[in-house]
Design a protein around this motif. Structure first.
Motif, PDB file in Angstrom:
ATOM      1  N   ARG A  55       0.782  -1.297   0.088  1.00  0.00           N
ATOM      2  CA  ARG A  55       0.139   0.007   0.111  1.00  0.00           C
ATOM      3  C   ARG A  55       1.226   1.354   0.041  1.00  0.00           C
ATOM      4  O   ARG A  55       0.599   2.221  -0.820  1.00  0.00           O
ATOM      5  CB  ARG A  55      -0.779  -0.039   1.246  1.00  0.00           C
ATOM      6  CG  ARG A  55      -1.741   1.183   1.382  1.00  0.00           C
ATOM      7  CD  ARG A  55      -3.035   0.796   0.152  1.00  0.00           C
ATOM      8  NE  ARG A  55      -3.767   2.131   0.289  1.00  0.00           N
ATOM      9  CZ  ARG A  55      -4.391   2.701  -0.703  1.00  0.00           C
ATOM     10  NH1 ARG A  55      -3.979   2.578  -1.869  1.00  0.00           N
ATOM     11  NH2 ARG A  55      -4.930   3.871  -0.548  1.00  0.00           N
ATOM     12  N   VAL A  56       2.083   1.392   0.761  1.00  0.00           N
ATOM     13  CA  VAL A  56       2.792   2.153   0.769  1.00  0.00           C
ATOM     14  C   VAL A  56       3.435   2.592  -0.476  1.00  0.00           C
ATOM     15  O   VAL A  56       3.508   3.750  -0.840  1.00  0.00           O
ATOM     16  CB  VAL A  56       3.880   2.360   2.045  1.00  0.00           C
ATOM     17  CG1 VAL A  56       5.015   3.245   1.829  1.00  0.00           C
ATOM     18  CG2 VAL A  56       3.302   2.369   3.342  1.00  0.00           C
ATOM     19  N   THR A  57       3.979   1.541  -1.162  1.00  0.00           N
ATOM     20  CA  THR A  57       4.742   1.798  -2.398  1.00  0.00           C
ATOM     21  C   THR A  57       3.662   2.238  -3.296  1.00  0.00           C
ATOM     22  O   THR A  57       3.743   3.307  -4.169  1.00  0.00           O
ATOM     23  CB  THR A  57       5.375   0.666  -2.970  1.00  0.00           C
ATOM     24  OG1 THR A  57       4.190  -0.577  -3.118  1.00  0.00           O
ATOM     25  CG2 THR A  57       6.564   0.156  -2.072  1.00  0.00           C
ATOM     26  N   SER A  58       2.506   1.909  -3.604  1.00  0.00           N
ATOM     27  CA  SER A  58       1.519   2.321  -4.396  1.00  0.00           C
ATOM     28  C   SER A  58       1.161   3.700  -4.181  1.00  0.00           C
ATOM     29  O   SER A  58       0.820   4.524  -5.115  1.00  0.00           O
ATOM     30  CB  SER A  58       0.138   1.535  -4.322  1.00  0.00           C
ATOM     31  OG  SER A  58       0.380   0.224  -4.794  1.00  0.00           O
ATOM     32  N   LEU A  59       0.956   4.204  -3.124  1.00  0.00           N
ATOM     33  CA  LEU A  59       0.712   5.415  -2.572  1.00  0.00           C
ATOM     34  C   LEU A  59       1.705   6.344  -2.846  1.00  0.00           C
ATOM     35  O   LEU A  59       1.409   7.596  -3.499  1.00  0.00           O
ATOM     36  CB  LEU A  59       0.142   5.437  -1.169  1.00  0.00           C
ATOM     37  CG  LEU A  59      -1.136   5.306  -0.826  1.00  0.00           C
ATOM     38  CD1 LEU A  59      -1.330   5.247   1.027  1.00  0.00           C
ATOM     39  CD2 LEU A  59      -2.078   5.933  -1.311  1.00  0.00           C
ATOM     40  N   VAL A  60       3.025   6.292  -2.643  1.00  0.00           N
ATOM     41  CA  VAL A  60       4.221   6.808  -3.101  1.00  0.00           C
ATOM     42  C   VAL A  60       4.327   7.060  -4.805  1.00  0.00           C
ATOM     43  O   VAL A  60       4.372   8.208  -5.210  1.00  0.00           O
ATOM     44  CB  VAL A  60       5.332   6.408  -2.304  1.00  0.00           C
ATOM     45  CG1 VAL A  60       6.413   7.105  -3.181  1.00  0.00           C
ATOM     46  CG2 VAL A  60       5.383   6.668  -1.190  1.00  0.00           C
ATOM     47  N   GLN A  61       3.827   5.794  -5.429  1.00  0.00           N
ATOM     48  CA  GLN A  61       4.090   6.158  -6.887  1.00  0.00           C
ATOM     49  C   GLN A  61       3.081   6.706  -7.278  1.00  0.00           C
ATOM     50  O   GLN A  61       3.122   7.713  -8.200  1.00  0.00           O
ATOM     51  CB  GLN A  61       3.972   4.585  -7.269  1.00  0.00           C
ATOM     52  CG  GLN A  61       4.268   4.222  -8.884  1.00  0.00           C
ATOM     53  CD  GLN A  61       3.142   4.345  -9.496  1.00  0.00           C
ATOM     54  OE1 GLN A  61       1.891   4.068  -9.154  1.00  0.00           O
ATOM     55  NE2 GLN A  61       3.108   4.976 -10.742  1.00  0.00           N
ATOM     56  N   GLU A  62       1.621   6.830  -6.759  1.00  0.00           N
ATOM     57  CA  GLU A  62       0.618   7.521  -7.336  1.00  0.00           C
ATOM     58  C   GLU A  62       0.697   8.947  -6.983  1.00  0.00           C
ATOM     59  O   GLU A  62       0.436   9.672  -7.710  1.00  0.00           O
ATOM     60  CB  GLU A  62      -0.772   6.858  -7.016  1.00  0.00           C
ATOM     61  CG  GLU A  62      -1.096   5.383  -7.530  1.00  0.00           C
ATOM     62  CD  GLU A  62      -2.049   4.610  -6.744  1.00  0.00           C
ATOM     63  OE1 GLU A  62      -2.730   5.402  -5.795  1.00  0.00           O
ATOM     64  OE2 GLU A  62      -2.137   3.284  -6.879  1.00  0.00           O
ATOM     65  N   THR A  63       0.990   9.203  -5.724  1.00  0.00           N
ATOM     66  CA  THR A  63       1.032  10.326  -5.160  1.00  0.00           C
ATOM     67  C   THR A  63       2.029  11.440  -6.047  1.00  0.00           C
ATOM     68  O   THR A  63       1.830  12.579  -6.245  1.00  0.00           O
ATOM     69  CB  THR A  63       1.247  10.573  -3.825  1.00  0.00           C
ATOM     70  OG1 THR A  63       0.360   9.773  -3.205  1.00  0.00           O
ATOM     71  CG2 THR A  63       1.368  11.882  -3.287  1.00  0.00           C
ATOM     72  N   PHE A  64       3.312  10.850  -6.238  1.00  0.00           N
ATOM     73  CA  PHE A  64       4.271  11.757  -6.683  1.00  0.00           C
ATOM     74  C   PHE A  64       4.470  11.246  -8.304  1.00  0.00           C
ATOM     75  O   PHE A  64       5.465  11.935  -8.874  1.00  0.00           O
ATOM     76  CB  PHE A  64       5.691  11.158  -6.004  1.00  0.00           C
ATOM     77  CG  PHE A  64       5.732  11.831  -4.725  1.00  0.00           C
ATOM     78  CD1 PHE A  64       5.880  13.376  -4.228  1.00  0.00           C
ATOM     79  CD2 PHE A  64       5.522  10.703  -3.615  1.00  0.00           C
ATOM     80  CE1 PHE A  64       6.028  13.443  -3.060  1.00  0.00           C
ATOM     81  CE2 PHE A  64       5.744  11.452  -2.311  1.00  0.00           C
ATOM     82  CZ  PHE A  64       5.625  12.727  -1.948  1.00  0.00           C
ATOM     83  N   GLY A  65       3.609  10.379  -8.774  1.00  0.00           N
ATOM     84  CA  GLY A  65       3.795  10.174 -10.290  1.00  0.00           C
ATOM     85  C   GLY A  65       5.146   9.354 -10.601  1.00  0.00           C
ATOM     86  O   GLY A  65       5.526   9.558 -11.888  1.00  0.00           O
TER      87      GLY A  65
END
Length: 181
Positions: A81-91
């Motif tokens: 979940r953390v990796t997905s959120l970082v990837q999505e949030t920062f592009g």
């Protein structure tokens, strides 16, 4: 709030509530340690059905809290979940989390997200000191390479498939202990 989803306690937050109720002031003086809110609430007779309803609501709330804590404690799900959120949030094109693997003297990729996530095998490891991730894992300092073409520490495991131009690796730690990169 009563602490029970969907139920509202009309006396909540009314610690200085004054109610013109006959006889209440006399009885409350016998219990000066209770706020008016608690005193009035305690004057409602506790029937077995009401007590059972209160107890069921308390147990339901505890069960809800426990399930949320358990969800967070499932480390693999949390890391994903953390990796997905970082990837999505920062592009970012790719985000991964590595954790120390002392048996292999390095770091194991535990979670990944983004366009290149499927390229990496489930058992992907880097040695401490190897590449930017391994460097951060060994030293505990953030490493930013604005141009990986001129960065000798950079390693691209799939140069024909991953067109990386820059990379940042950040230590995840508590005090001085490195928990991941």
């Amino acid at each position: 709030s009563t602490g029970v989803p969907g139920k509202i306690d009309p006396l909540a937050g009314k610690e200085s509530l004054t109610m013109p109720t006959r006889g209440v002031d006399d009885k409350q003086s016998e219990h000066p340690h209770l706020s008016e809110h608690d005193f009035v609430k305690n004057m409602i007779p506790a029937t077995p059905a009401l007590e059972l309803e209160r107890r069921a609501a308390q147990l339901e709330l505890l069960n809800d809290i426990a399930s949320k804590i358990t969800g967070v404690l499932e480390l693999e799900n949390l890391l994903d979940r953390v990796t997905s959120l970082v990837q999505e949030t920062f592009g970012y094109h790719h985000v991964s989390i590595f954790t120390p693997d002392r048996e292999k003297s390095g770091l194991a990729m535990r979670a990944r997200a983004g366009k290149f996530a499927a390229l990496f095998p489930d058992n992907h490891h880097v040695l401490f000191g190897e590449g930017i991730v391994g460097w951060v894992g060994a030293r505990g300092d953030t490493f930013l390479a604005n141009d990986v073409d001129v960065e000798p520490q950079y390693i691209n495991y799939y140069p024909d498939l991953i067109p990386t131009r820059s990379e940042i690796s950040v230590p995840i730690r508590i005090e001085k202990e490195i928990l991941g990169v």
